[in-house]
Design a protein around this motif. Structure first.
Motif, mmCIF file in Angstrom:
data_model
loop_
_atom_site.group_PDB
_atom_site.id
_atom_site.type_symbol
_atom_site.label_atom_id
_atom_site.label_comp_id
_atom_site.label_asym_id
_atom_site.label_seq_id
_atom_site.Cartn_x
_atom_site.Cartn_y
_atom_site.Cartn_z
ATOM 1 N N UNK A 1 6.717 -22.281 6.875
ATOM 2 C CA UNK A 1 7.290 -22.332 8.223
ATOM 3 C C UNK A 1 8.814 -22.166 8.127
ATOM 4 N N UNK A 2 9.287 -20.976 8.428
ATOM 5 C CA UNK A 2 10.719 -20.665 8.256
ATOM 6 C C UNK A 2 11.611 -21.481 9.190
ATOM 7 N N UNK A 3 11.145 -21.716 10.426
ATOM 8 C CA UNK A 3 11.946 -22.497 11.381
ATOM 9 C C UNK A 3 12.098 -23.939 10.916
ATOM 10 N N UNK A 4 11.000 -24.524 10.437
ATOM 11 C CA UNK A 4 11.043 -25.906 9.946
ATOM 12 C C UNK A 4 11.981 -25.993 8.743
ATOM 13 N N UNK B 1 8.483 -28.686 16.083
ATOM 14 C CA UNK B 1 7.441 -29.657 15.739
ATOM 15 C C UNK B 1 6.182 -29.453 16.579
ATOM 16 N N UNK B 2 6.352 -29.274 17.883
ATOM 17 C CA UNK B 2 5.192 -29.066 18.754
ATOM 18 C C UNK B 2 4.411 -27.823 18.313
ATOM 19 N N UNK B 3 5.127 -26.754 17.997
ATOM 20 C CA UNK B 3 4.476 -25.525 17.525
ATOM 21 C C UNK B 3 3.701 -25.780 16.239
ATOM 22 N N UNK B 4 4.318 -26.527 15.332
ATOM 23 C CA UNK B 4 3.670 -26.811 14.041
ATOM 24 C C UNK B 4 2.403 -27.641 14.242
ATOM 25 N N UNK B 5 2.482 -28.688 15.064
ATOM 26 C CA UNK B 5 1.321 -29.561 15.284
ATOM 27 C C UNK B 5 0.174 -28.803 15.964
ATOM 28 N N UNK C 1 -6.494 -27.737 10.957
ATOM 29 C CA UNK C 1 -6.442 -27.428 9.523
ATOM 30 C C UNK C 1 -6.683 -28.673 8.666
ATOM 31 N N UNK C 2 -6.973 -28.468 7.410
ATOM 32 C CA UNK C 2 -7.141 -29.576 6.459
ATOM 33 C C UNK C 2 -5.756 -30.095 6.042
ATOM 34 N N UNK C 3 -5.684 -31.286 5.446
ATOM 35 C CA UNK C 3 -4.389 -31.796 4.974
ATOM 36 C C UNK C 3 -3.690 -30.830 4.016
ATOM 37 N N UNK C 4 -4.480 -30.171 3.164
ATOM 38 C CA UNK C 4 -3.904 -29.209 2.213
ATOM 39 C C UNK C 4 -3.348 -27.983 2.936
ATOM 40 N N UNK C 5 -4.111 -27.483 3.900
ATOM 41 C CA UNK C 5 -3.662 -26.308 4.663
ATOM 42 C C UNK C 5 -2.405 -26.621 5.477
ATOM 43 N N UNK C 6 -2.319 -27.853 5.983
ATOM 44 C CA UNK C 6 -1.115 -28.252 6.719
ATOM 45 C C UNK C 6 0.106 -28.246 5.805
ATOM 46 N N UNK C 7 -0.082 -28.734 4.582
ATOM 47 C CA UNK C 7 1.022 -28.731 3.621
ATOM 48 C C UNK C 7 1.497 -27.324 3.310
ATOM 49 N N UNK D 1 6.844 -23.473 -6.376
ATOM 50 C CA UNK D 1 6.962 -24.460 -5.297
ATOM 51 C C UNK D 1 8.337 -24.365 -4.655
ATOM 52 N N UNK D 2 8.362 -24.318 -3.333
ATOM 53 C CA UNK D 2 9.611 -24.275 -2.588
ATOM 54 C C UNK D 2 10.327 -25.621 -2.726
#
Length: 227
Positions: free
Chosen positions: A137-140, A115-119, A125-131, A1-2
Motif C-alpha cells: 500500500x503506497x499511500x500507507x 485507513x478506511x480504504x485499507x480496511x 482477507x486472511x491475516x496474512x493477506x492483510x499483512x 522485506x520492506x
C-alpha cells in the motif's frame, strides 16, 4: 522485506498520524503514566485500546515460542469481525498496533482516506493477506514514513530497533492481545467496558514481570480526545 522507519512512542506524533489516516479528531493517543489503580484514573475516558511498546528480549521470544505452540494446539475460535493482521513490513509494528486498535472499535469514526480504504479493501482477507496488502500500500507507506520523521529520535538510527508495539482491545467481552508478529490473536480472559483499563494494565504488568531487569516499556492508550 520492506523496511519502514519505526514510529516513536510519542502520543502527539501518533495522534497526528491517526488523524492523518482519517480517524476522527474526537479520538487521540494518550500516555499511560502508571499501571496502578490511582494513576489509571487519570486516563481520559472512554479508553478503547492499550498500546504497549516493549523490548524483544530473549525472555520474550522464549515466551512467544511457547505460547505459539500452546495456542496452535487449542485452535481457538474468534469473532468473525475481529480484525487481525500479520506484520510482514519491518518496523511497521506501530502502524499495525494502531490499525488493530481502531479497526476493532466500531465507535471510533473513520473518515474517508487511507485507513478506511485499507480496511474496506482487506475486510474479507486472511491475516496474512492483510499483512501483504499493507506492504504494497503506497499511500500507507508514504503516510507512515512522513510521520516517522517527526519523532524526537534520529530516524536514521532505526536499523537497530528491537522494540515492538502491540494492541490490547476489548472484543465482545474478551481481552485480546493483537500482535502482528504472532500467528494468532491471544485471548487474555474476560473483560468489560468498565474493567477494560484495569484488565489491560494487568496484561502489561505481566509483560514487565517476565523481564524484571528491563525498564524500556511504554504504555499508551487510544482514548477520547481531551478538549
Amino acid at each position: 522485506m520492506l523496511t519502514w522507519t519505526p514510529l516513536e512512542s510519542n502520543p502527539e506524533v501518533l495522534t497526528k498520524y491517526i488523524h492523518k489516516l482519517g480517524v476522527s479528531p474526537a479520538w487521540s493517543v494518550t500516555d499511560v503514566i502508571g499501571l496502578e489503580e490511582d494513576t489509571l484514573e487519570w486516563i481520559p475516558r472512554p479508553v478503547k485500546a492499550f498500546i504497549l511498546l516493549f523490548p524483544c528480549s530473549e525472555t520474550y521470544e522464549k515466551h512467544r515460542a511457547e505460547e505459539h505452540e500452546r495456542v496452535k494446539e487449542v485452535q481457538e475460535q474468534h469473532p468473525n469481525d475481529l480484525f487481525y493482521m500479520r506484520q510482514f513490513t519491518h518496523n511497521a509494528c506501530g502502524t499495525v498496533a494502531l490499525i488493530h486498535s481502531v479497526a476493532n472499535n466500531k465507535e471510533v469514526d473513520i473518515d474517508s482516506g487511507v485507513l478506511k480504504n485499507f480496511l474496506e479493501k482487506t475486510a474479507s482477507l486472511s491475516p496474512e493477506e492483510r499483512g501483504k496488502a499493507l506492504e504494497s500500500d503506497k499511500e500507507f507507506t508514504a503516510d507512515h514514513q512522513a510521520l516517522a520523521q517527526e519523532g524526537q529520535t534520529n530516524a536514521a538510527d532505526h536499523e537497530t530497533v528491537i522494540h515492538h508495539f502491540i494492541a490490547l482491545v476489548n472484543k465482545e467481552g474478551t481481552l485480546y492481545e493483537l500482535d502482528g508478529r504472532k500467528s494468532f490473536p491471544i485471548k487474555h480472559g474476560q473483560t468489560s467496558e468498565e474493567t477494560f483499563v484495569k484488565d489491560a494494565a494487568k496484561v502489561c504488568k505481566e509483560f514487565m514481570a517476565r523481564d524484571p531487569n528491563e525498564v524500556r516499556f511504554t504504555v499508551l492508550a487510544l482514548t477520547a480526545a481531551q478538549n
